[in-house]
Design an enzyme around this catalytic site. Structure first.
Site, PDB file in Angstrom:
ATOM      1  N   GLU A 141       0.813  -1.214   0.000  1.00  0.00           N
ATOM      2  CA  GLU A 141       0.000   0.000   0.000  1.00  0.00           C
ATOM      3  C   GLU A 141       0.853   1.273   0.000  1.00  0.00           C
ATOM      4  O   GLU A 141       0.447   2.307   0.531  1.00  0.00           O
ATOM      5  CB  GLU A 141      -0.972   0.003   1.194  1.00  0.00           C
ATOM      6  CG  GLU A 141      -1.856  -1.227   1.272  1.00  0.00           C
ATOM      7  CD  GLU A 141      -2.777  -1.390   0.064  1.00  0.00           C
ATOM      8  OE1 GLU A 141      -3.267  -0.358  -0.423  1.00  0.00           O
ATOM      9  OE2 GLU A 141      -2.993  -2.521  -0.382  1.00  0.00           O
ATOM     10  N   LEU A 142       2.039   1.184  -0.590  1.00  0.00           N
ATOM     11  CA  LEU A 142       2.981   2.305  -0.703  1.00  0.00           C
ATOM     12  C   LEU A 142       3.377   2.893   0.656  1.00  0.00           C
ATOM     13  O   LEU A 142       3.657   4.103   0.771  1.00  0.00           O
ATOM     14  CB  LEU A 142       2.427   3.413  -1.614  1.00  0.00           C
ATOM     15  CG  LEU A 142       2.113   3.028  -3.060  1.00  0.00           C
ATOM     16  CD1 LEU A 142       1.852   4.290  -3.891  1.00  0.00           C
ATOM     17  CD2 LEU A 142       3.221   2.213  -3.707  1.00  0.00           C
TER      18      LEU A 142
END
Length: 411
Positions: A141-142
């Site tokens: 999710e970065l």
């Protein structure tokens, strides 16, 4: 263009009566049902379309993907034709596969050792299936900050994908490459979230002032970046095509026409993430102390760590890491690692649950509390299995010691 491709192993509604009685933790029917739906609506069709677009553009279209290890496992088991279609994309040399945690986990936040092991597992499977060695990293999710950049640089990666959040960019543009303050030998590619979200979220919103979004209109927005930036990083969930945005919205027609519209401008082209890193120099440093992500409007960790249920589940899970690994039991280790999948904790999120937001998407539970109860019941069974294995190991050790003892006798 970069696409995240992930589906978890969802847990079934595992009750207190299942503990110590049933090691079947997963909602296999639900997992198969969801995957089949996405395979038919998105993966196969979009892969085939991307492959055809690469041919139509004479190899000018370039795309990057990250596929989680747990998704690859499920596709190999149920839909190997999807893996084959990704292999066909890889063979074009126009597609790059990125590195990430095998279990789409939050492991960096709790165990750097486990994090490192999952990266090795993921790189191994990417090399085996797609014959590529990932050089660019994207965290689950970065999720990102300075510390992560420094750690990942030490592992030899050349670049990291991160969210182009306004509060970290301030006056800067996401359309350039930057360098982390703590890692001078690695580069940052930032998501242009406005242009990405125009496709991912606003494409079918009839109330949007730019509706309907057409490829020629979108290309003019891309063209506007020329002389004001080097890159437009479009980071999307792959399910955008066909699932989040249904076929009836015209999303596949939009994708079909987008490359040719963008390429009409001679100043435009497509690059993979590694090609972008090689082509462009950093224009400055980014100093990111607090952790960011691409989740929700807050762009932080609150999707997974905003309430006591999530904190309890995660802290308890990683607390037993050394004990689980010491047993050397492959089945127990695999189940423990599957519990790390970040979706489990996303389903426990209470921030917007009553508003019917994305936290309910593909969610097998009726409430965040039910997600927590099922998780903790599975965790309780894991603990029982762990203790039983530890007892067996201790008993075996005692027996070995007894057999190896020499009792002296008097002559």
């Amino acid at each position: 263009m970069y696409f995240q491709v992930h589906q978890p192993y969802r847990l079934r509604k595992y009750s207190i009566f299942d503990i110590a009685q049933n090691k079947n933790y997963y909602d296999n029917d639900k997992n198969y049902e969801v995957l089949k739906k996405i395979v038919n609506k998105c993966y196969l069709r979009t892969n085939n379309q991307i492959l055809e677009l690469i041919r139509k553009t004479d190899g000018k279209l370039k795309v990057s993907y990250s596929l989680t290890g747990v998704l690859i496992e499920q596709l190999l088991s149920y839909f190997p034709e999807v893996i084959e279609s990704f292999c066909n994309l890889s063979k074009t040399n126009n597609v790059e596969f990125l590195s990430e945690t095998y279990y789409h986990s939050l492991s960096y936040l709790f165990s750097k050792k486990e994090f490192k092991e999952q990266l090795k597992m993921h790189s191994k499977v990417i090399r085996k299936i797609f014959h590529q060695t990932p050089k660019v990293f994207r965290n689950t999710e970065l999720i990102y900050n300075n510390e992560i950049a420094n750690f990942v640089q030490g592992l030899g990666y050349k670049a990291i994908l991160i969210e182009g959040a306004d509060h970290i960019l301030q006056w800067r543009s996401p359309n350039f490459i930057y360098t982390p303050k703590t890692a001078p030998d690695i580069k940052l590619l930032l998501k242009n979230y406005r242009l990405s979200d125009d496709i991912a979220f606003r494409f079918s919103q009839q109330s949007w002032s730019q509706f309907p979004l057409t490829a020629p209109k979108y290309a003019t927005w891309i063209n506007a970046v020329n002389a004001n930036g080097n890159l437009v990083n479009l980071f999307l969930d792959y399910e955008t095509f066909g699932e989040h945005q249904w076929d009836t919205t015209g999303i596949f027609d939009f994708l079909e026409n987008l490359p040719s519209e963008i390429l009409k401008n001679p100043d435009n082209d497509f690059v993979t993430v590694s090609q972008a890193v090689k082509r462009y120099q950093s224009v400055g440093e980014l100093d990111v102390h607090n952790i960011i992500s691409w989740a929700d409007i807050e762009r932080d960790l609150s999707a997974w760590l905003s309430n006591p249920m999530q904190h309890t589940a995660l802290s308890n899970l990683y607390k037993i890491e050394q004990r689980v690994k010491a047993t050397k039991d492959k089945d127990l280790l695999e189940d423990w690692r599957r519990l790390q999948i970040s979706d489990h904790f996303y389903y426990m999120c209470t921030k917007y649950f009553n508003d019917g937001d994305v936290h309910k998407y593909f969610n097998p539970y009726d409430s965040p509390h039910q997600a927590f109860v099922s998780f903790m019941n599975v965790y309780a069974d894991i603990i029982i299995r762990l203790k039983n294995l530890e007892v067996q190991k201790n008993e075996a050790q005692k027996n070995n010691n007894t057999r190896g003892t020499t009792i002296p006798v008097r002559s």
